[in-house]
Design an enzyme around this catalytic site. Sequence first.
Site, PDB file in Angstrom:
ATOM      1  N   GLY A 120     -38.774 -63.221 -20.939  1.00  0.00           N
ATOM      2  CA  GLY A 120     -38.625 -62.339 -22.038  1.00  0.00           C
ATOM      3  C   GLY A 120     -38.915 -61.015 -21.849  1.00  0.00           C
ATOM      4  O   GLY A 120     -39.771 -60.811 -20.676  1.00  0.00           O
ATOM      5  N   CYS A 121     -38.556 -60.128 -22.572  1.00  0.00           N
ATOM      6  CA  CYS A 121     -38.664 -58.586 -22.230  1.00  0.00           C
ATOM      7  C   CYS A 121     -40.235 -58.294 -22.179  1.00  0.00           C
ATOM      8  O   CYS A 121     -40.584 -57.759 -21.195  1.00  0.00           O
ATOM      9  CB  CYS A 121     -37.700 -57.778 -23.055  1.00  0.00           C
ATOM     10  SG  CYS A 121     -37.874 -58.037 -24.771  1.00  0.00           S
ATOM     11  N   TYR A 122     -40.719 -58.438 -23.394  1.00  0.00           N
ATOM     12  CA  TYR A 122     -42.064 -58.260 -23.572  1.00  0.00           C
ATOM     13  C   TYR A 122     -43.030 -58.729 -22.467  1.00  0.00           C
ATOM     14  O   TYR A 122     -44.004 -57.910 -21.781  1.00  0.00           O
ATOM     15  CB  TYR A 122     -42.655 -58.361 -25.124  1.00  0.00           C
ATOM     16  CG  TYR A 122     -42.239 -57.874 -26.165  1.00  0.00           C
ATOM     17  CD1 TYR A 122     -42.436 -56.287 -26.247  1.00  0.00           C
ATOM     18  CD2 TYR A 122     -41.412 -58.236 -27.058  1.00  0.00           C
ATOM     19  CE1 TYR A 122     -41.819 -55.589 -27.291  1.00  0.00           C
ATOM     20  CE2 TYR A 122     -40.653 -57.617 -28.153  1.00  0.00           C
ATOM     21  CZ  TYR A 122     -41.091 -56.165 -28.155  1.00  0.00           C
ATOM     22  OH  TYR A 122     -40.611 -55.560 -29.419  1.00  0.00           O
TER      23      TYR A 122
END
Length: 315
Positions: A120-122
């Site tokens: 995921g990005c975060y």
Amino acid sequence: MAKIPTVFIDGEAGTTGLQIRERLAILPALSVRSIDPAHRKDPAARQALMAEVDLVVLCLPDDAAKESAVLAAELGDRAPRIVDASTAHRVDPDWAYGLPELTPDQAARIAAAPRVSNPGCYPTGAILLLRPLVEAGVMPADYPVTVNAVSGYSGGGNAMIAEYEAGRAPDFELYGLALNHKHVPELQLHAGLTRRPIFIPSVADYRQGMIVSIPLHLDTLAGRPKPADLEALLRARYAGSEYVSVAPASAKLEPEALNNTNLLELRVHGSEALGQAVLTARFDNLGKGASGAAVQNIGLMLGIPVETRLPAAAE
């Protein structure tokens, strides 16, 4: 002549799928196959195409990604390798976690894996900041971590993009305030934390770019490190990395500087006198946070050189 590997993007019409396709389209060592739009939701048609390619990228909602993974597995010896861009398999021990910089041997694990879950990005930014501290014993595994982050609205998918581009969304908004954001289990597991971190994301009125920040009281860490000690630890961990670097601290930081790249910058901002620091990661939520990372993993899995940037015309 060596066979050119083929890739099918299951769900190429979404934001991540489109950007992966744009990045892959310029690679001479790879061919991208597409399904007839009329059959993109037909399981039999998708499975038939899966049997003809070397690798499938899943750019689908979680439930649909799980269904596609089953379709691929049913092919047995003809099953393609998979990169899953959804959240569905990020804490599944049967899937390699697709963050090559996670550990010194993670890139090799990805290269050999039949199934890889794209991060995921975060979590990408938070894990790269936290894991070296936990593994070095500087941060206890049960440390009460707080992660704050801001992203451009493209990270929210087509519905959020439409709201912002129509001018119907706020300039800035906190969300995930029930503390149950779907990225938390992934962040906790791969950062090496035993205590569930507090994670508060936010979205602002710009298209793409992300900053993840983690505040620290240095006297609560083992050995009471100085900001310079944390920076040195991170520099040693990522020395020689192609995409992850440690940059000098700055008085201000804006989120869009690395857009359309697969680069990620880590920083330690702090005050030795005050005994405080803020760790930050800056990167493109659609690059190292999504599509660029997927292309990096595809290159490792297929053993081919890749270009993780968007073509100039698409920037």
